[in-house]
Design a protein around this motif. Structure first.
Motif, PDB file in Angstrom:
ATOM      1  N   LEU A  18       0.825  -1.205   0.000  1.00 58.44           N
ATOM      2  CA  LEU A  18       0.000   0.000   0.000  1.00 58.44           C
ATOM      3  C   LEU A  18       0.859   1.255   0.000  1.00 58.44           C
ATOM      4  O   LEU A  18       0.558   2.243  -0.707  1.00 58.44           O
ATOM      5  N   LEU A  19       1.947   1.232   0.778  1.00 55.84           N
ATOM      6  CA  LEU A  19       2.848   2.383   0.828  1.00 55.84           C
ATOM      7  C   LEU A  19       3.504   2.632  -0.523  1.00 55.84           C
ATOM      8  O   LEU A  19       3.577   3.774  -1.003  1.00 55.84           O
ATOM      9  N   ALA A  25       1.710   6.353  -7.077  1.00 54.22           N
ATOM     10  CA  ALA A  25       0.590   7.108  -7.637  1.00 54.22           C
ATOM     11  C   ALA A  25       0.754   8.604  -7.399  1.00 54.22           C
ATOM     12  O   ALA A  25       0.471   9.427  -8.285  1.00 54.22           O
ATOM     13  N   THR A  26       1.246   8.963  -6.217  1.00 49.91           N
ATOM     14  CA  THR A  26       1.452  10.385  -5.913  1.00 49.91           C
ATOM     15  C   THR A  26       2.512  10.995  -6.813  1.00 49.91           C
ATOM     16  O   THR A  26       2.332  12.098  -7.358  1.00 49.91           O
ATOM     17  N   LEU A  27       3.614  10.312  -7.006  1.00 48.94           N
ATOM     18  CA  LEU A  27       4.675  10.818  -7.877  1.00 48.94           C
ATOM     19  C   LEU A  27       4.197  10.947  -9.317  1.00 48.94           C
ATOM     20  O   LEU A  27       4.561  11.900 -10.028  1.00 48.94           O
ATOM     21  N   ALA A  31       3.994  14.460 -11.372  1.00 46.31           N
ATOM     22  CA  ALA A  31       4.762  14.633 -12.612  1.00 46.31           C
ATOM     23  C   ALA A  31       3.877  14.936 -13.814  1.00 46.31           C
ATOM     24  O   ALA A  31       4.306  15.633 -14.743  1.00 46.31           O
ATOM     25  N   LEU A  32       2.626  14.477 -13.822  1.00 50.71           N
ATOM     26  CA  LEU A  32       1.785  14.582 -15.012  1.00 50.71           C
ATOM     27  C   LEU A  32       0.782  15.727 -14.970  1.00 50.71           C
ATOM     28  O   LEU A  32       0.400  16.254 -16.017  1.00 50.71           O
ATOM     29  N   ILE A  33       0.329  16.119 -13.775  1.00 52.88           N
ATOM     30  CA  ILE A  33      -0.735  17.111 -13.669  1.00 52.88           C
ATOM     31  C   ILE A  33      -0.179  18.377 -13.035  1.00 52.88           C
ATOM     32  O   ILE A  33       0.242  18.368 -11.859  1.00 52.88           O
TER      33      ILE A  33
END
Length: 206
Positions: A18-19, A25-27, A31-33
């Motif tokens: 999970l970590l 997902a956060t990275l 980076a994309l938005i």
């Protein structure tokens, strides 16, 4: 079949997964938005400012420890050391549970106790399974489960052999060994096929 607590093992794997998933997902979002990136930058800046003020507000009492800095660093170091100790203990426990002693027969003979090594069962069962043309390979190991020895029989079947047939073959061998030993041992049977079963030359079964 080892001494590792299964529930704790699964909880640990779940938390680590999970970590890692959350971090990845956060990275990716950062980076994309651009909107998420700006929000992340502002949040990080605010967090660093708050942490700096907190460290400055918790200095060591000079009359106790003649060093500068925050006592929160020592708490963080102690928590890190504790975490490392827990992880090391957890890692060292992985894979344990194997035993070299199969069973001890107390009072079965007039000479005293009889100790039967695990290798006796492992070699006897593997040899009996090796001559079976329905199987490609077999491996037997002995574990200590709830203060009792238990056998793990892993077999690889040839192509076209059903799990029911393979299980019956292993049960026949285990039943014969139990009769020879004079007692019944718990056993886990692991049946697999895989690449080796598909590529091994087939043998005609009578």
């Amino acid at each position: 079949m080892n001494s590792t607590n299964r529930i704790l093992n699964r909880i640990f794997v779940f938390l680590v997964g999970l970590l890692v998933l959350t971090g990845g997902a956060t990275l990716a979002l950062v980076a994309l938005i651009p909107l998420v990136r700006d929000s992340w930058t502002n949040t990080t800046r605010v967090g660093i400012d708050r942490a700096t003020r907190l460290l400055q507000a918790t200095p060591f009492p000079e009359f106790l420890v003649p060093v500068s800095g925050s006592w929160l660093w020592f708490i963080a170091l102690a928590a890190g050391a504790l975490l490392i100790a827990v992880l090391v203990t957890f890692s060292l426990r992985q894979g344990h549970g194997r035993t070299s002693r199969l069973v001890t027969l107390n009072g079965k003979t007039s000479s005293g106790a009889v100790v039967i090594e695990a290798k006796v069962a492992e070699h006897a069962i593997e040899e009996a399974l090796t001559i079976r043309p329905e199987l490609v390979a077999s491996h037997v190991s002995t574990y200590r489960v709830k203060n009792q020895s238990a056998l793990k029989v892993a077999i690889t079947c040839r192509r076209g052999i059903s799990p029911r047939e393979a299980n019956q073959i292993v049960n026949e061998v285990l039943f014969s060994f139990d009769n020879l030993l004079g007692l019944q041992l718990p056993a886990l049977v692991q049946i697999s096929g895989g690449f080796r079963a598909r590529t091994t030359k087939a043998t005609r079964i009578r």
